[in-house]
Design a protein around this motif. Structure first.
Motif, PDB file in Angstrom:
ATOM      1  N   GLY A   9       0.790  -1.237   0.000  1.00 39.59           N
ATOM      2  CA  GLY A   9       0.000   0.000   0.000  1.00 39.59           C
ATOM      3  C   GLY A   9       0.817   1.279   0.000  1.00 39.59           C
ATOM      4  O   GLY A   9       1.893   1.350  -0.576  1.00 39.59           O
ATOM      5  N   GLY A  10       0.267   2.276   0.678  1.00 37.91           N
ATOM      6  CA  GLY A  10       0.899   3.597   0.709  1.00 37.91           C
ATOM      7  C   GLY A  10       0.195   4.575  -0.218  1.00 37.91           C
ATOM      8  O   GLY A  10       0.721   5.646  -0.483  1.00 37.91           O
ATOM      9  N   ALA A  34       5.377   1.048   3.812  1.00 40.86           N
ATOM     10  CA  ALA A  34       6.839   1.173   3.905  1.00 40.86           C
ATOM     11  C   ALA A  34       7.254   1.806   5.229  1.00 40.86           C
ATOM     12  O   ALA A  34       8.347   1.565   5.718  1.00 40.86           O
ATOM     13  CB  ALA A  34       7.351   2.000   2.733  1.00 40.86           C
ATOM     14  N   ARG A  36       7.107   5.292   5.623  1.00 42.08           N
ATOM     15  CA  ARG A  36       7.675   6.620   5.330  1.00 42.08           C
ATOM     16  C   ARG A  36       6.921   7.740   6.042  1.00 42.08           C
ATOM     17  O   ARG A  36       7.472   8.775   6.340  1.00 42.08           O
ATOM     18  CB  ARG A  36       7.613   6.926   3.835  1.00 42.08           C
ATOM     19  CG  ARG A  36       8.321   5.960   2.948  1.00 42.08           C
ATOM     20  CD  ARG A  36       9.809   6.253   2.850  1.00 42.08           C
ATOM     21  NE  ARG A  36      10.368   5.465   1.774  1.00 42.08           N
ATOM     22  CZ  ARG A  36      10.699   4.188   1.887  1.00 42.08           C
ATOM     23  NH1 ARG A  36      10.572   3.581   3.044  1.00 42.08           N
ATOM     24  NH2 ARG A  36      11.182   3.526   0.849  1.00 42.08           N
ATOM     25  N   PHE A  52      10.607  -5.281   3.652  1.00 44.28           N
ATOM     26  CA  PHE A  52      10.757  -6.720   3.866  1.00 44.28           C
ATOM     27  C   PHE A  52      12.236  -7.107   3.845  1.00 44.28           C
ATOM     28  O   PHE A  52      12.615  -8.172   4.325  1.00 44.28           O
ATOM     29  CB  PHE A  52      10.022  -7.498   2.766  1.00 44.28           C
ATOM     30  CG  PHE A  52       8.530  -7.290   2.794  1.00 44.28           C
ATOM     31  CD1 PHE A  52       7.720  -8.094   3.585  1.00 44.28           C
ATOM     32  CD2 PHE A  52       7.938  -6.280   2.059  1.00 44.28           C
ATOM     33  CE1 PHE A  52       6.345  -7.906   3.629  1.00 44.28           C
ATOM     34  CE2 PHE A  52       6.567  -6.074   2.088  1.00 44.28           C
ATOM     35  CZ  PHE A  52       5.766  -6.890   2.876  1.00 44.28           C
ATOM     36  N   ALA A  79       9.056   2.214  -7.833  1.00 44.37           N
ATOM     37  CA  ALA A  79       9.459   1.187  -8.810  1.00 44.37           C
ATOM     38  C   ALA A  79      10.143  -0.016  -8.159  1.00 44.37           C
ATOM     39  O   ALA A  79      10.007  -1.139  -8.629  1.00 44.37           O
ATOM     40  CB  ALA A  79      10.381   1.812  -9.849  1.00 44.37           C
TER      41      ALA A  79
HETATM   42  P1  NAP Z   1      10.354   2.184  -3.574  1.00 44.67           P
HETATM   43  O1  NAP Z   1      11.507   3.049  -3.913  1.00 44.67           O
HETATM   44  O2  NAP Z   1       9.749   1.389  -4.656  1.00 44.67           O
HETATM   45  O3  NAP Z   1      10.720   1.175  -2.421  1.00 44.67           O
HETATM   46  C1  NAP Z   1      11.931   1.242  -1.661  1.00 44.67           C
HETATM   47  C2  NAP Z   1      11.850   0.201  -0.581  1.00 44.67           C
HETATM   48  O4  NAP Z   1      10.871   0.572   0.393  1.00 44.67           O
HETATM   49  C3  NAP Z   1      11.395  -1.166  -1.079  1.00 44.67           C
HETATM   50  O5  NAP Z   1      12.457  -1.900  -1.646  1.00 44.67           O
HETATM   51  C4  NAP Z   1      10.846  -1.771   0.196  1.00 44.67           C
HETATM   52  O6  NAP Z   1      11.880  -2.152   1.063  1.00 44.67           O
HETATM   53  C5  NAP Z   1      10.188  -0.584   0.878  1.00 44.67           C
HETATM   54  N1  NAP Z   1       8.763  -0.471   0.523  1.00 44.67           N
HETATM   55  C6  NAP Z   1       8.181   0.329  -0.393  1.00 44.67           C
HETATM   56  N2  NAP Z   1       6.847   0.201  -0.364  1.00 44.67           N
HETATM   57  C7  NAP Z   1       6.588  -0.710   0.592  1.00 44.67           C
HETATM   58  C8  NAP Z   1       5.396  -1.264   1.115  1.00 44.67           C
HETATM   59  N3  NAP Z   1       4.192  -0.877   0.669  1.00 44.67           N
HETATM   60  N4  NAP Z   1       5.491  -2.176   2.126  1.00 44.67           N
HETATM   61  C9  NAP Z   1       6.704  -2.545   2.599  1.00 44.67           C
HETATM   62  N5  NAP Z   1       7.865  -2.054   2.155  1.00 44.67           N
HETATM   63  C10 NAP Z   1       7.806  -1.142   1.172  1.00 44.67           C
HETATM   64  O7  NAP Z   1       9.204   3.037  -2.874  1.00 44.67           O
HETATM   65  P2  NAP Z   1       9.128   4.611  -2.549  1.00 44.67           P
HETATM   66  O8  NAP Z   1       9.028   5.356  -3.829  1.00 44.67           O
HETATM   67  O9  NAP Z   1      10.200   4.940  -1.542  1.00 44.67           O
HETATM   68  O10 NAP Z   1       7.706   4.663  -1.839  1.00 44.67           O
HETATM   69  C11 NAP Z   1       7.543   4.143  -0.530  1.00 44.67           C
HETATM   70  C12 NAP Z   1       6.055   3.997  -0.251  1.00 44.67           C
HETATM   71  O11 NAP Z   1       5.420   5.266  -0.368  1.00 44.67           O
HETATM   72  C13 NAP Z   1       5.361   3.058  -1.223  1.00 44.67           C
HETATM   73  O12 NAP Z   1       4.623   2.139  -0.455  1.00 44.67           O
HETATM   74  C14 NAP Z   1       4.463   3.938  -2.055  1.00 44.67           C
HETATM   75  O13 NAP Z   1       3.209   3.349  -2.345  1.00 44.67           O
HETATM   76  C15 NAP Z   1       4.293   5.181  -1.197  1.00 44.67           C
HETATM   77  N6  NAP Z   1       4.241   6.404  -2.011  1.00 44.67           N
HETATM   78  C16 NAP Z   1       5.269   6.690  -2.865  1.00 44.67           C
HETATM   79  C17 NAP Z   1       5.205   7.822  -3.648  1.00 44.67           C
HETATM   80  C18 NAP Z   1       6.294   8.138  -4.634  1.00 44.67           C
HETATM   81  O14 NAP Z   1       6.161   9.176  -5.312  1.00 44.67           O
HETATM   82  N7  NAP Z   1       7.325   7.332  -4.759  1.00 44.67           N
HETATM   83  C19 NAP Z   1       4.089   8.686  -3.557  1.00 44.67           C
HETATM   84  C20 NAP Z   1       3.057   8.360  -2.666  1.00 44.67           C
HETATM   85  C21 NAP Z   1       3.156   7.221  -1.885  1.00 44.67           C
HETATM   86  P3  NAP Z   1      12.457  -3.649   1.107  1.00 44.67           P
HETATM   87  O15 NAP Z   1      13.220  -3.828  -0.164  1.00 44.67           O
HETATM   88  O16 NAP Z   1      13.276  -3.632   2.338  1.00 44.67           O
HETATM   89  O17 NAP Z   1      11.277  -4.576   1.194  1.00 44.67           O
END
Ligand code: NAP
Length: 246
Positions: A9-10, A34, A36, A52, A79
């Motif tokens: 989610g998120g 995650a 955050r 994870f 991603a």
């Molecule tokens: P990311 O770069 O794809 O993920 C980095 C690491 O964070 C992943 O390898 C994983 O760690 C952990 N992770 C991400 N989403 C997770 C989840 N739902 N549950 C458990 N672990 C998670 O992700 P990101 O861009 O940093 O985004 C983090 C979270 O914020 C996501 O869940 C996303 O839906 C939310 N979000 C992101 C954005 C954006 O613009 N990127 C905007 C709104 C919300 P491990 O490898 O240790 O498992």
């Protein structure tokens, strides 16, 4: 038999899906965040928080917890977790699909400058620009390094370090109304909007406001994600689930 579903989610869509499944089905829903956001919005079902540790540990989690279906409802810009989800589901032989809003599309009159990274987005802003930057706390550095532009960065989580003037941080949580977006852009004399293409059925008010004020949008295009079956809305997700769990 009760099916166990893990939603990555998120996002608003992940929350809505968990709520729908909780109310309308007898599935057991676990949402993974995650971690955050320090104060995440309330969420139906069980919530687990934190990474994870990569694709292999995620695969282990799916096996150990006897997950029947994995739904990647993370943000289209997350991603890494999407790549991990695709790999882990294949490894654990657990069906998986993505829930992802369709991207917004520019209209003929819009002036969108397409870029691939936050660095490219910052470089696309001309000297003297007054930019409303809405790419999240993580992508701010290349904008805040530019001292020949004026950045108003709107974020949900305040960054650890305050920015150097003339830049400023606005901490606010969506949704935002069109009138408020127009007021913000007018009072801050915004010349450029920087945005991710988060998508959704309705165009975001910030994009509509930029259109109304003829402000160019520096649009970070979506990263390429693994090619897995993708639901475009909640009804579509329910239909895919019905088939995968049959
Ligand atoms: P990311 O770069 O794809 O993920 C980095 C690491 O964070 C992943 O390898 C994983 O760690 C952990 N992770 C991400 N989403 C997770 C989840 N739902 N549950 C458990 N672990 C998670 O992700 P990101 O861009 O940093 O985004 C983090 C979270 O914020 C996501 O869940 C996303 O839906 C939310 N979000 C992101 C954005 C954006 O613009 N990127 C905007 C709104 C919300 P491990 O490898 O240790 O498992």
């Amino acid at each position: 038999m009760t099916k166990r579903i893990l939603i990555l989610g998120g996002t608003e869509d992940a929350r809505a899906l968990a709520e729908l499944l909780n109310e309308e089905t007898n599935c057991e829903v676990i949402t993974s965040l995650a971690g955050r956001t320090s104060q995440p919005a309330e969420q139906a079902g069980t919530v687990r928080v934190g990474g994870f540790g990569g694709a292999d540990p995620l695969e282990g989690y799916l096996r150990e917890n006897e997950v029947d279906l994995l739904i990647d409802a993370t943000h289209p810009y997350a991603a890494q977790i999407s790549a991990n989800a695709a790999r882990a589901s294949a490894g654990a032989d657990v069906p998986c699909f993505r829930l992802e809003r369709p991207a917004w599309a520019a209209l003929d009159a819009d002036n969108w400058i397409h870029v691939k990274t936050a660095e490219e987005a910052a470089a696309a802003l001309p000297t003297g620009a007054r930019a409303l930057v809405t790419v999240g706390t993580g992508g701010l550095a290349p904008f805040l390094e530019r001292l020949d532009i004026h950045v108003t960065a709107r974020v949900i989580e305040r960054p650890a370090e305050p920015p150097m003037p003339p830049h400023k941080i606005m901490v606010a949580r969506p949704p935002f109304a069109l009138e408020d977006e127009l007021l913000l852009m007018r009072t801050e004399h915004i010349t450029h909007l920087v945005s991710k293409n988060s998508g959704g059925k309705k165009m975001a008010p910030k994009i509509a406001a930029a259109r109304e004020l003829a402000i160019p949008v520096v649009m970070l295009d979506r990263p390429k994600l693994p090619e897995i079956e993708t639901a475009r809305n909640l009804n579509h997700a329910l239909a895919i689930m019905g088939r995968l769990l049959a």
